[in-house]
Design a protein around this motif. Structure first.
Motif, mmCIF file in Angstrom:
data_model
loop_
_atom_site.group_PDB
_atom_site.id
_atom_site.type_symbol
_atom_site.label_atom_id
_atom_site.label_comp_id
_atom_site.label_asym_id
_atom_site.label_seq_id
_atom_site.Cartn_x
_atom_site.Cartn_y
_atom_site.Cartn_z
ATOM 1 N N LYS A 1 78.807 44.816 35.534
ATOM 2 C CA LYS A 1 78.667 43.047 34.789
ATOM 3 C C LYS A 1 78.089 42.981 34.056
ATOM 4 N N ASP A 2 77.710 41.638 33.419
ATOM 5 C CA ASP A 2 76.339 41.079 32.368
ATOM 6 C C ASP A 2 75.269 40.299 32.895
ATOM 7 N N VAL A 3 75.609 40.006 33.567
ATOM 8 C CA VAL A 3 75.156 38.596 34.602
ATOM 9 C C VAL A 3 75.176 38.599 35.963
ATOM 10 N N ILE A 4 73.954 38.882 36.837
ATOM 11 C CA ILE A 4 73.774 38.511 37.852
ATOM 12 C C ILE A 4 72.950 36.979 38.228
ATOM 13 N N LEU A 5 74.153 36.217 39.004
ATOM 14 C CA LEU A 5 73.099 35.096 39.317
ATOM 15 C C LEU A 5 72.609 35.400 40.131
ATOM 16 N N ALA A 6 71.792 35.659 39.929
ATOM 17 C CA ALA A 6 70.237 35.487 40.967
ATOM 18 C C ALA A 6 68.855 35.069 40.268
ATOM 19 N N PRO A 7 68.031 34.851 40.705
ATOM 20 C CA PRO A 7 67.328 34.952 41.895
ATOM 21 C C PRO A 7 67.630 33.223 42.379
ATOM 22 N N GLY A 8 67.777 32.992 43.178
ATOM 23 C CA GLY A 8 67.637 31.780 43.807
ATOM 24 C C GLY A 8 66.303 30.782 43.952
ATOM 25 N N GLN B 1 66.844 42.644 34.212
ATOM 26 C CA GLN B 1 66.917 41.972 32.908
ATOM 27 C C GLN B 1 65.850 43.699 32.165
ATOM 28 N N GLU B 2 65.588 45.189 32.727
ATOM 29 C CA GLU B 2 65.358 45.831 32.294
ATOM 30 C C GLU B 2 66.905 46.462 31.860
ATOM 31 N N ASN B 3 67.553 46.631 32.716
ATOM 32 C CA ASN B 3 68.845 46.564 33.020
ATOM 33 C C ASN B 3 69.768 46.729 32.054
ATOM 34 N N ASP B 4 69.500 46.212 30.908
ATOM 35 C CA ASP B 4 70.843 45.283 30.038
ATOM 36 C C ASP B 4 71.684 44.642 30.626
ATOM 37 N N VAL B 5 71.490 43.591 31.970
ATOM 38 C CA VAL B 5 72.136 42.947 31.962
ATOM 39 C C VAL B 5 70.813 41.373 32.102
ATOM 40 N N ALA B 6 71.263 40.095 32.508
ATOM 41 C CA ALA B 6 70.558 39.512 32.429
ATOM 42 C C ALA B 6 71.045 38.809 33.806
ATOM 43 N N ALA B 7 69.264 38.486 34.406
ATOM 44 C CA ALA B 7 69.509 37.162 35.758
ATOM 45 C C ALA B 7 69.835 35.944 35.549
ATOM 46 N N CYS B 8 69.979 35.386 35.994
ATOM 47 C CA CYS B 8 70.790 33.694 36.036
ATOM 48 C C CYS B 8 70.265 32.972 37.571
ATOM 49 N N VAL B 9 68.513 32.301 36.681
ATOM 50 C CA VAL B 9 67.798 31.630 37.686
ATOM 51 C C VAL B 9 68.389 30.480 38.447
ATOM 52 N N LYS B 10 68.920 30.102 39.644
ATOM 53 C CA LYS B 10 69.510 29.232 39.661
ATOM 54 C C LYS B 10 68.418 28.624 41.488
ATOM 55 N N HIS B 11 69.188 27.159 41.543
ATOM 56 C CA HIS B 11 69.876 26.382 40.417
ATOM 57 C C HIS B 11 69.223 25.325 40.005
#
Ligand code: BGC
Length: 659
Positions: free
Chosen positions: A97-104, A139-149
């Motif tokens: 995956k590229d984006v993890i929908l976290a943290p809440g 994000q050190e892992n070449d993926v994006a966090a998605c700060v929500k909501h």
């Protein structure tokens, strides 16, 4: 030629909307892959087909089940938050995956919010220290966090439509700091726009939130993804600053950011430059996480290291609320026959709660943890004691109760593990009652009557009324949806392998009406919810009104005894620095969290009495001491007068030294 210059309008638009429930379209001919997203805050969710909500049912998508964000916050340990982020990011990448929908990180405003377990705290400062390390680690892992909501998503009732009204001061001081810190200190690559409205506009269409605050004032250069179905227009959302529209229906071309956007650009209603702006941002994100050009990190999941890290976090998150006459830790030799009672002792929680559900590689329940810990020389019996089933008959209930009481009277020790479950702590609805459900209070009292050697463990993601549990138990522990090793962690605390060091990230009130959001504000409101309590959220209100909480914000006992001494203050232009000595006067190694609360002695207007502005978790070996330094940033207290008092203690109500 720049990538964007080679793209047709249609191709650009394919990057701006869901073309699957968890991915955008990508442009194959130009080597632009789809952006793949996945929930969530407790681990990487299982795979879904592109256009179906029925899980694929793979054998390869079992993952590490992490402790909930609330549990993580209860560790008060930013280093663990960083490790948590690193591991979650590695699993995200590991799963492709590229984006993890976290943290809440929404504020825990009211104990009934169904998603409190996915969030961190009632206190913004704690969030500003615990959330950015998660983001950085991910994000050190070449993926994006998605700060929500983002933002003001503090309830589930009517979440898709409810309009939040809150004053500027509370917005600035309570509801936004966590998000700002994820930009400033976390350098978050993506944000999720919330479902709800704010001051009349949907969050995903709020120029004020997305343009003025996020991009304008905070200088955010990442992308904004809508919550799933939170985008309600083409023009307004485009203008306001929403970059990607995601939703829950499978007619992907009919999304606002799909055919309709294409048509509006063709008709000259929307400027193609606005589309380009968003495409540029998305391509920039793809570059940042090495999607367009390698080498890209490969990640990993279910590693032994991830599992043991979840254990450490779980251990540090458990909060010892009460320990009468040093009942805990239990010496197994003192108790030959142990009965474990309560539904949560034997229930796995990972696959529940909504989008935060996890297909865990394994999950150790409290009962399993106790068995594994004690081995074969003890007689351990489990009885359920009560039922969570709606269709249970009175006879069945009475049988469960009577069996529990009989077993309690015949055993040396009773460990009751109750609380809530994901029927209550869940996305999509809020709780209705502050009491423990399923008659647990009555059962606890009756168990106490037949066997006072009673340990009560409450497992929940939010505050519940623990008055009875406190009164009738010899010790009371609060634990969380605590990841795959939650049961091991609990047993380690109960039997003293681990000295507990968790601290409540929210206030536990004696009564529902003690909460400011209940008494002053509205919850859940109607079409609009007014946060009349303003900045007086959680302990800020209890302190101001001198309401005694059952357990204060920041409370948590341990098996050591600590003392604070020798506090000294120095200051420069940017900071106040405090040095002090933390002494462990007991014979048990332990960790304590020193909490620094600032009081403004000459406040302009009505202000909270004291507010958390610094903390440090410190390990001190038995019979020794450590010198500790706590720094308070002057920018964090710039809105206060110059006449300040600094309080240091072990909870918001256990202040040891004031200078
Ligand atoms: C939730 C989000 C989640 C999304 C995708 C929404 O219903 O509010 O937190 O990430 O679904 O599953």
């Amino acid at each position: 030629m720049k990538l964007i210059e080679q793209m047709t309008l249609e191709e650009k638009i394919g990057l701006l909307h869901g073309d699957g429930f968890f991915q955008t379209k990508g442009v194959k001919r130009l080597g632009i892959p789809p952006l793949k997203m996945s929930d969530g805050p407790m681990g990487v969710r299982h795979d879904f087909p592109k256009a179906s909500w029925i899980a694929k049912g793979l054998s390869s998508d079992y993952v590490t089940y992490f402790p909930s964000n609330t549990a993580l916050a209860a560790t008060w340990n930013p280093e663990l938050a960083y490790i948590f982020g690193q591991d979650l990011g590695a699993e995200t990448r590991g799963r492709g995956k590229d984006v993890i929908l976290a943290p809440g990180i929404n504020i825990i405003r009211h104990p009934f919010c169904g998603r409190n377990f996915e969030y961190m705290s009632e206190d913004p400062f704690l969030i500003t220290k615990m959330a950015p390390p998660i983001v950085r680690g991910i994000q050190e892992n070449d993926v994006a966090a998605c700060v929500k909501h983002f933002a003001l998503n503090n309830q589930e009732t009517n979440r898709l439509e409810v309009n939040v009204e809150v004053d500027d001061q509370a917005l600035e001081e309570i509801y936004l700091p966590g998000f700002k810190a994820c930009v400033d200190e976390g350098n978050a690559y993506t944000f999720m726009g919330a479902y709800n409205k704010f001051r009349g506009d949907y969050a995903c269409e709020s120029t004020f939130l997305l343009q003025d605050i996020l991009r304008g004032r905070w200088g955010y250069d990442g992308i904004v993804i809508s919550d799933w179905g939170a985008c309600h227009s083409t023009d307004q959302a485009m203008e306001a600053g929403l970059d990607i529209e995601m939703s829950v229906t499978d007619d992907f071309d009919s999304y606002y950011y799909a055919d309709s956007l294409y048509q509006k650009v063709m008709d000259g209603i929307i400027d193609e430059a606005l589309v380009d702006e968003k495409v540029e941002r998305i391509l920039h994100l793809m570059e940042r996480i090495h999607m367009l050009e390698g080498p890209r990190k490969q990640g990993k999941y279910n590693s032994y290291e991830h599992q043991t890290n979840t254990l450490t976090t779980a251990e540090e998150s458990i909060v010892l609320l009460e320990n009468k006459a040093s009942f805990l830790p239990l010496n197994p030799e003192d108790y030959q026959r142990i009965v474990v009672i309560g539904d949560n002792a034997n229930r796995q929680h990972s696959l529940g709660g909504g989008s935060a559900e996890i297909k865990a590689l394994y999950e150790k329940t409290p009962l399993a943890g106790i068995h594994h810990h004690l081995g074969g020389n003890h007689q351990i019996t489990y009885v359920q004691g009560y039922s969570c089933q709606p269709d249970v008959t009175q006879d069945q209930l009475s049988n469960l109760r009577m069996t529990a009481l009989r077993m309690a009277s015949q055993n040396d020790l009773v460990i009751f593990v109750g609380g809530l479950n994901h029927d209550f702590d869940t996305e999509g609805k809020d709780r209705q009652s502050y009491q423990l459900p399923f008659g647990q209070d009555r059962l606890i009292q009756e168990l106490h009557a037949v066997n006072p050697n009673l340990l009560v463990v409450n497992m929940s993601g939010s505050a519940v009324d623990l008055t009875i549990a406190k009164t009738y138990s010899k010790a009371l522990i609060h634990t969380w949806y605590n990841g795959m090793e939650g049961g091991t962690a609990l047993a380690n605390v109960i039997f003293g392998k681990v000295n507990p060091s968790g601290k409540l990230p929210f206030t536990m009130a004696k009564a529902l009406n003690d909460y400011p959001s209940e008494r002053l504000g509205e919850f859940p409101g109607d079409e609009t919810v007014h946060y009349h309590e303003g900045v007086f959220v959680g302990y800020r209100y209890f302190d101001y009104e001198q309401i005694e909480p059952l357990y204060a914000f920041g409370h948590g006992l341990n098996y050591s005894q600590f003392a604070l001494a020798d506090i000294e203050k120095t200051e420069n232009e940017e900071t106040f620095t405090f040095t002090m000595t933390l002494k462990n006067t007991s014979t048990v190694d332990g960790k304590e969290v020193i909490q620094a609360y600032v009081e403004d002695e000459e406040p302009k207007g009505k202000r909270p009495i004291r507010e958390l502005k610094g903390f440090k978790k410190v390990f001190v070996a038995a019979k020794s001491e450590e010198s500790v330094r706590i720094t308070i940033d002057k920018k964090d207290i710039a809105h206060l007068s110059k006449k300040l008092k600094f309080h240091f203690g072990f909870s918001s109500r256990d202040i040891k030294v004031t200078i």
